[in-house]
Design an enzyme around this catalytic site. Structure first.
Site, PDB file in Angstrom:
ATOM      1  CD  GLU A 246     -43.597  -4.220  55.115  1.00  0.00           C
ATOM      2  OE1 GLU A 246     -42.809  -3.453  54.541  1.00  0.00           O
ATOM      3  OE2 GLU A 246     -44.734  -3.904  55.444  1.00  0.00           O
ATOM      4  CE  LYS A 248     -34.242  -0.337  59.023  1.00  0.00           C
ATOM      5  NZ  LYS A 248     -33.338   0.369  58.132  1.00  0.00           N
ATOM      6  NE  ARG A 253     -39.996   6.630  54.689  1.00  0.00           N
ATOM      7  CZ  ARG A 253     -40.303   6.467  55.972  1.00  0.00           C
ATOM      8  NH1 ARG A 253     -39.354   6.328  56.869  1.00  0.00           N
ATOM      9  NH2 ARG A 253     -41.552   6.450  56.360  1.00  0.00           N
ATOM     10  NE  ARG A 268     -35.587   9.140  57.367  1.00  0.00           N
ATOM     11  CZ  ARG A 268     -35.661  10.128  58.247  1.00  0.00           C
ATOM     12  NH1 ARG A 268     -36.048  11.314  57.862  1.00  0.00           N
ATOM     13  NH2 ARG A 268     -35.348   9.932  59.508  1.00  0.00           N
ATOM     14  CG  PHE A 338     -42.353   0.495  52.984  1.00  0.00           C
ATOM     15  CD1 PHE A 338     -42.894   1.496  53.779  1.00  0.00           C
ATOM     16  CD2 PHE A 338     -41.059   0.660  52.492  1.00  0.00           C
ATOM     17  CE1 PHE A 338     -42.175   2.637  54.069  1.00  0.00           C
ATOM     18  CE2 PHE A 338     -40.327   1.805  52.772  1.00  0.00           C
ATOM     19  CZ  PHE A 338     -40.893   2.800  53.564  1.00  0.00           C
ATOM     20  NE  ARG A 414     -37.232   8.290  66.336  1.00  0.00           N
ATOM     21  CZ  ARG A 414     -36.492   7.866  65.308  1.00  0.00           C
ATOM     22  NH1 ARG A 414     -36.429   6.593  65.008  1.00  0.00           N
ATOM     23  NH2 ARG A 414     -35.809   8.720  64.586  1.00  0.00           N
ATOM     24  CE  LYS A 420     -34.008   2.139  63.951  1.00  0.00           C
ATOM     25  NZ  LYS A 420     -33.393   3.295  63.355  1.00  0.00           N
TER      26      LYS A 420
HETATM   27  P1  AMP Z   1     -33.494   3.695  60.043  1.00  0.00           P
HETATM   28  O1  AMP Z   1     -33.106   4.627  58.925  1.00  0.00           O
HETATM   29  O2  AMP Z   1     -32.431   2.724  60.408  1.00  0.00           O
HETATM   30  O3  AMP Z   1     -34.078   4.433  61.222  1.00  0.00           O
HETATM   31  O4  AMP Z   1     -34.707   2.768  59.538  1.00  0.00           O
HETATM   32  C1  AMP Z   1     -35.890   3.273  58.992  1.00  0.00           C
HETATM   33  C2  AMP Z   1     -35.792   3.264  57.475  1.00  0.00           C
HETATM   34  O5  AMP Z   1     -35.795   1.943  56.974  1.00  0.00           O
HETATM   35  C3  AMP Z   1     -36.974   3.888  56.793  1.00  0.00           C
HETATM   36  O6  AMP Z   1     -36.828   5.297  56.750  1.00  0.00           O
HETATM   37  C4  AMP Z   1     -36.901   3.291  55.395  1.00  0.00           C
HETATM   38  O7  AMP Z   1     -36.089   4.097  54.579  1.00  0.00           O
HETATM   39  C5  AMP Z   1     -36.153   1.985  55.595  1.00  0.00           C
HETATM   40  N1  AMP Z   1     -36.899   0.766  55.245  1.00  0.00           N
HETATM   41  C6  AMP Z   1     -36.381  -0.297  54.604  1.00  0.00           C
HETATM   42  N2  AMP Z   1     -37.269  -1.263  54.433  1.00  0.00           N
HETATM   43  C7  AMP Z   1     -38.436  -0.836  54.976  1.00  0.00           C
HETATM   44  C8  AMP Z   1     -39.740  -1.399  55.118  1.00  0.00           C
HETATM   45  N3  AMP Z   1     -40.042  -2.615  54.678  1.00  0.00           N
HETATM   46  N4  AMP Z   1     -40.685  -0.660  55.765  1.00  0.00           N
HETATM   47  C9  AMP Z   1     -40.392   0.577  56.230  1.00  0.00           C
HETATM   48  N5  AMP Z   1     -39.181   1.162  56.115  1.00  0.00           N
HETATM   49  C10 AMP Z   1     -38.205   0.459  55.502  1.00  0.00           C
END
Ligand code: AMP
Length: 582
Positions: A246, A248, A253, A268, A338, A414, A420
């Site tokens: 998907e 990002k 969130r 979040r 999502f 996690r 990601k």
């Molecule tokens: P990070 O904050 O860099 O660790 O990445 C995780 C965050 O990406 C999640 O907490 C979501 O807020 C965000 N996110 C954006 N798009 C998506 C998606 N398609 N699926 C899940 N999380 C997503």
């Protein structure tokens, strides 16, 4: 339990910064607590009267608390404020004045908690007067030590530094004799985010009661987290030859809790943000075709005329307390849903991702401008990952999320269920690091103007439940960012090294670990100075040439910062990355 007894425990807790001692003291406190009061005690030791996600604010500024103290002890507000400035803490001022009044304090924990809840509940005309009188009446019935701690609660300055994991360890120790039940208690906590509720269930229904806890609409779920991997090939090794991808989205969130017409939103970091996003609330009412639901999505500002995603700096303007409706019109958000965690009375987190996704698709009405489903492609090969990645980047998105098709939703966990892939900036590091501000250096020269000249930042050691240092940041912030740090840190300043902080470095002053910054660095290096991941040879890890990407104080709690094990992984991935490049 008499509140006075609890206040004596506060004193003991305040006297140590060692985690093991905190656990020992807390478990003794819990042993003395009844099942009826344990929940309230869990909130009170963190300076609250309700779980942190409930929008219950005592809502009293310094001058109001000073007025209440003055009235309780026959002093003027200015005299109290003067003493407060001299002592540096409102509680100490209250304690000194209370000593001359010789109250013995006979209120129970329940009565104090109720009185504070009542203060929080006043609204409308005459609120200030009502709150001041009620706090004054409460203080009059307390002994000096209780008065000290109660005066700090409305101001959020009761800083015992007790983290959630410390409470969970102590609960296990108090009832079970050791800490071995912490993972089971933590699982229940991850599903409900409510320490008081978990503690009360444990005390009333035992560990069987804890194991039967499921998601509850209205109690935020600790979010599932993503792992990083250095390459698409590595990802495929983990995900198998069929997985979902998907885009990002670089927004924030949002967890949506809907029960009939009642809709609540959580961030979040599990704060209730319902009031900030009326457009999402009404979108959910229109678009979601189900009686009760918990779903997650990413909200991002979007230009409906050009179908353009806006950068994070724009989206974040929607996080505000005032002019909410006006901003909602100016900068509409789209929530890209999502995941679905709960549907029509059932916790579905144990169902595989692909089934949850199907259910999610079935409840979202098509053609809704605010609530949409995130695009999903089922992929099989590394080349498909890079094609989709490039497409996402060219649309202004952050990268991709890859998801295992058969994995459950792991609250607070996690794992390689989600991977990601972000656009990496120049330099070797494949991702940024979320750091917590631990200390501040006073500004010299031009920086005197900002108050702050540099920062000591750390990451979270989740195994030890403590914060460890990883970098000092002197450059890499703009003047405006320095001013913002100065503003934030003023409220968090603390006279001694906070509990659960491990550091060899002494900043000009310490702050309560609270503000999370996203930091990019050129490299992670080994360092004898920093305590992050320190091994038996005395070497820890440090960030080289750190610079600020963004403030994350609105969406991450200190314990959500990058962990030591993640930094070690990033350190090792640098080599993989470099070797790949050769
Ligand atoms: P990070 O904050 O860099 O660790 O990445 C995780 C965050 O990406 C999640 O907490 C979501 O807020 C965000 N996110 C954006 N798009 C998506 C998606 N398609 N699926 C899940 N999380 C997503």
């Amino acid at each position: 339990m008499q509140f006075k007894t609890l206040a004596e425990y506060y004193e003991k807790l305040e006297g140590t910064s060692k985690r093991l001692e905190l656990i020992d003291i807390l478990s003794k406190l819990f042993k003395e607590s009844s099942a009826e009061e344990i929940g309230k005690i869990c909130y009170l030791i963190q300076g609250r009267v309700a779980p942190f996600f409930e929008p219950i604010e005592i809502g009293m500024a310094e001058s109001m608390v000073a007025q209440a103290i003055g009235r309780a002890y026959d002093k003027s507000k200015d005299e109290v404020l003067k003493l407060y400035r001299h002592k540096g803490n409102m509680g100490l001022a209250a304690q000194e004045l209370a000593q001359k009044h010789k109250h013995h304090g006979e209120l129970s924990v329940g009565e104090v908690s109720e009185a504070l809840l009542k203060i929080a509940g006043f609204s409308g005309e005459g609120t200030v007067g009502k709150k001041v009188s009620a706090l004054c009446e409460l203080l009059k019935k307390l002994d000096p030590i209780s008065a000290k701690h109660v005066a700090n609660i409305p101001l959020g300055t009761l800083r015992l530094g007790i983290g959630d994991a410390t409470v969970l360890d102590s609960l296990s120790l108090s009832k079970h004799g050791d800490k071995s039940l912490r993972p089971i208690l933590e699982d229940a906590y991850n599903k409900t985010s409510d320490l008081g509720f978990v503690a009360e269930t444990y005390f009333k229904k035992g560990i069987a009661g804890i194991k039967s806890i499921e998601l509850i609409v209205g109690k935020p779920v600790r979010p599932a987290l993503a792992e990083r991997l250095p390459s698409a090939d590595e990802a495929i090794k983990r995900l198998g030859n069929e997985f979902a991808a998907e885009p990002k989205f670089d927004g924030f969130r949002v967890a949506v809790h809907k029960n009939g017409e009642k809709v609540e939103l959580f961030s979040r970091n599990l704060e209730n943000t319902t009031h900030a996003f009326p457009d999402i609330v009404s979108g959910v009412r229109k678009a979601i075709n189900a009686k009760s639901v918990i779903l997650e999505g990413e909200a991002i500002a979007y230009n409906p005329d050009t179908s353009e995603f806006l950068p994070f700096q724009e989206t974040t303007k929607r996080r505000r307390k005032y002019k909410i409706e006006e901003m909602a019109k100016k900068l509409p958000l789209v929530l890209f849903a999502f995941d679905l965690l709960y549907l029509n009375g059932r916790d579905i987190t144990q169902k595989p991702y692909k089934e949850r996704r199907k259910l999610l698709e079935s409840i979202i009405a098509r053609e809704n401008p605010t609530i949409r489903i995130s695009e999903e492609r089922v992929l099989h090969k590394a080349s498909e990952i890079s094609d989709f990645f490039n497409e996402a980047i060219s649309e202004g998105l952050e990268g991709l999320m890859l998801k295992k098709l058969d994995s459950p939703y792991i609250a607070g966990g996690r794992g390689f269920h989600w991977i990601k892939f972000k656009r990496s900036q120049a330099g070797q590091l494949t991702d940024s690091v979320d750091c917590v501000i631990l200390g501040v250096y006073r500004g010299k020269g031009k920086r005197t103007e900002f108050g702050v000249g540099g920062l000591l930042v750390g990451i979270y050691d989740d195994k030890k439940d403590e914060f460890v240092t990883v970098s000092r940041i002197g450059t890499g912030l703009t003047d405006e960012e320095f001013r913002k740090v100065d503003e934030l840190s003023k409220h968090l300043k603390i006279a001694h090294k906070p509990a659960r902080v491990s550091s060899d470095i002494e900043p000009s002053f310490w702050v309560e670990p609270k503000v999370v910054l996203e930091i990019y660095a050129d490299e992670i290096t080994r360092s004898p100075i920093h305590t992050a991941g320190r091994d038996k040879d005395g070497l820890g890890y440090a960030l080289r040439f750190p610079r600020l990407v963004k403030f994350r104080e609105a969406d991450k709690r200190a314990e959500d910062a990058t962990t030591v094990s993640e930094v070690i992984k990033l350190y090792n991935q640098q080599f993989a990355h470099r070797n790949n490049k050769k």
